[in-house]
Design a protein around this motif. Structure first.
Motif, PDB file in Angstrom:
ATOM      1  N   MET A 195      35.859  41.925  35.166  1.00  0.00           N
ATOM      2  CA  MET A 195      37.051  41.251  34.638  1.00  0.00           C
ATOM      3  C   MET A 195      37.837  40.574  35.757  1.00  0.00           C
ATOM      4  O   MET A 195      38.286  39.421  35.615  1.00  0.00           O
ATOM      5  N   LEU A 196      37.998  41.285  36.888  1.00  0.00           N
ATOM      6  CA  LEU A 196      38.741  40.704  38.015  1.00  0.00           C
ATOM      7  C   LEU A 196      37.982  39.520  38.619  1.00  0.00           C
ATOM      8  O   LEU A 196      38.592  38.516  39.012  1.00  0.00           O
ATOM      9  N   ASP A 197      36.654  39.633  38.680  1.00  0.00           N
ATOM     10  CA  ASP A 197      35.860  38.516  39.193  1.00  0.00           C
ATOM     11  C   ASP A 197      36.002  37.286  38.299  1.00  0.00           C
ATOM     12  O   ASP A 197      36.141  36.146  38.784  1.00  0.00           O
ATOM     13  N   LEU A 199      47.886  37.604  44.551  1.00  0.00           N
ATOM     14  CA  LEU A 199      48.084  38.898  43.900  1.00  0.00           C
ATOM     15  C   LEU A 199      46.767  39.458  43.374  1.00  0.00           C
ATOM     16  O   LEU A 199      46.503  40.669  43.458  1.00  0.00           O
ATOM     17  N   LEU A 200      45.927  38.590  42.841  1.00  0.00           N
ATOM     18  CA  LEU A 200      44.638  39.042  42.346  1.00  0.00           C
ATOM     19  C   LEU A 200      43.779  39.567  43.498  1.00  0.00           C
ATOM     20  O   LEU A 200      43.079  40.587  43.358  1.00  0.00           O
ATOM     21  N   GLY A 201      43.838  38.866  44.634  1.00  0.00           N
ATOM     22  CA  GLY A 201      43.083  39.340  45.789  1.00  0.00           C
ATOM     23  C   GLY A 201      43.542  40.713  46.237  1.00  0.00           C
ATOM     24  O   GLY A 201      42.710  41.575  46.580  1.00  0.00           O
ATOM     25  N   ALA A 202      44.870  40.938  46.213  1.00  0.00           N
ATOM     26  CA  ALA A 202      45.396  42.252  46.581  1.00  0.00           C
ATOM     27  C   ALA A 202      44.948  43.308  45.577  1.00  0.00           C
ATOM     28  O   ALA A 202      44.583  44.440  45.948  1.00  0.00           O
ATOM     29  N   ARG A 260      42.221  43.284  43.715  1.00  0.00           N
ATOM     30  CA  ARG A 260      40.799  43.557  43.893  1.00  0.00           C
ATOM     31  C   ARG A 260      40.561  44.453  45.115  1.00  0.00           C
ATOM     32  O   ARG A 260      39.639  45.268  45.128  1.00  0.00           O
ATOM     33  N   ALA A 261      41.431  44.284  46.144  1.00  0.00           N
ATOM     34  CA  ALA A 261      41.251  45.080  47.362  1.00  0.00           C
ATOM     35  C   ALA A 261      41.543  46.558  47.119  1.00  0.00           C
ATOM     36  O   ALA A 261      40.907  47.434  47.724  1.00  0.00           O
ATOM     37  N   VAL A 262      42.502  46.832  46.249  1.00  0.00           N
ATOM     38  CA  VAL A 262      42.891  48.232  46.037  1.00  0.00           C
ATOM     39  C   VAL A 262      42.246  48.842  44.789  1.00  0.00           C
ATOM     40  O   VAL A 262      42.393  50.047  44.551  1.00  0.00           O
ATOM     41  N   ASN A 263      41.553  48.003  44.010  1.00  0.00           N
ATOM     42  CA  ASN A 263      40.958  48.523  42.776  1.00  0.00           C
ATOM     43  C   ASN A 263      39.798  49.471  43.074  1.00  0.00           C
ATOM     44  O   ASN A 263      38.926  49.193  43.885  1.00  0.00           O
ATOM     45  N   ARG A 264      39.780  50.615  42.386  1.00  0.00           N
ATOM     46  CA  ARG A 264      38.709  51.596  42.549  1.00  0.00           C
ATOM     47  C   ARG A 264      37.958  51.821  41.245  1.00  0.00           C
ATOM     48  O   ARG A 264      37.080  52.672  41.171  1.00  0.00           O
TER      49      ARG A 264
END
Length: 264
Positions: A109-111, A93-96, A98-102
């Protein structure tokens, strides 16, 4: 008349006294024999009681040991099936996300969250691996290998304590697997004997068969014809400061000794 009666009376008295002493002596000997038998019976009963107590303690220790192994297996499965799956889903879910985060301000924070989740997953995997390793029963595993070896009958003599260090336990299992594989590939044996014994200063493993045909080069680990089997065995033993002896005097024989940790 008195002169005749006196010796006669003394003789009768002496005879009666001797008979009485003989009776008392026989009674004393009988009582002494009964006493010795009673002592022997008491010592025998004490020895039997000691043996029974020892067997009972060993049985209780083994039951505690097997119960501990079962509990470790259960905990490992629980961690893997529950916590591990939750962490896996969270990482996906985190990978998804990060993929859509703009939003660039969310990247650190996500890293950081990604690093934390992956670190947690590594810890879970390590814990499950350790629990699984500790929960392996050496005797059951060796007997399972022998039971599954259909090439020829396998006799086992096992005399090891319950608490064998993990690295030695896995070394002995791996070497037994390799030795049985060598029997099947290189020997015409009709019987294999596996002996595992623990001594005060070392562990001992001996795998021997009654084969009469030995493939050339099998007696020397690392030779061009020995393959990687015996070389792997030698490497494992060397890593534990152990000793490997291979012979083919009366069948093929692998004899291994590994010193205990205090001697390493």
């Amino acid at each position: 008349m008195d002169d005749v009666m006196l010796p006669l009376g003394m003789g009768i008295f002496g005879f009666l006294l001797a008979a009485l002493l003989q009776i008392h002596t026989a009674q004393y000997e009988r009582l002494s024999l009964q006493y010795r038998q009673s002592q022997d019976d008491s010592r025998e009963n004490q020895l039997l009681l000691t043996e029974k107590n020892k067997a009972l303690i060993e049985k209780q220790d083994y039951e505690i040991y097997t119960a501990t192994l079962r509990e470790r297996n259960r905990i490992a499965r629980e961690i893997h099936d529950n916590v591990g799956h939750v962490l896996s889903r969270s990482i996906l879910l985190l990978g998804a996300a990060r993929a859509v985060n703009r939003q660039t301000e969310l990247h650190p924070m996500l890293d950081h969250l990604d690093d934390s989740l992956n670190s947690a997953m590594d810890s879970i995997r390590s814990s499950v691996h350790d629990l699984h390793d500790d929960s392996v029963n050496l005797e059951d595993t060796i007997r399972g290998l022998a039971h599954g070896f259909t090439f020829c009958p396998v006799l086992i003599h096992y005399d090891m304590s319950l608490l064998v260090p993990r690295e030695i336990k896995y070394c002995l299992i791996s070497i037994t697997k390799e030795a049985l594989s060598n029997v099947m590939r290189h020997s015409n044996a009709s019987q294999v004997r596996i002996t595992l014994q623990e001594h005060p200063a070392l562990y001992q493993l001996c795998v021997e068969d009654n084969g009469t045909q030995i493939a050339p080069g099998c007696l020397k680990a690392g030779s061009s014809q020995s393959g990687i089997g015996l070389t792997n065995i030698q490497d494992r033993i060397r890593a534990l400061n152990g000793n490997l002896q291979i012979s083919a005097d009366s069948g093929f024989r692998i004899f291994i000794t590994i010193p205990k940790k205090e001697d390493l």
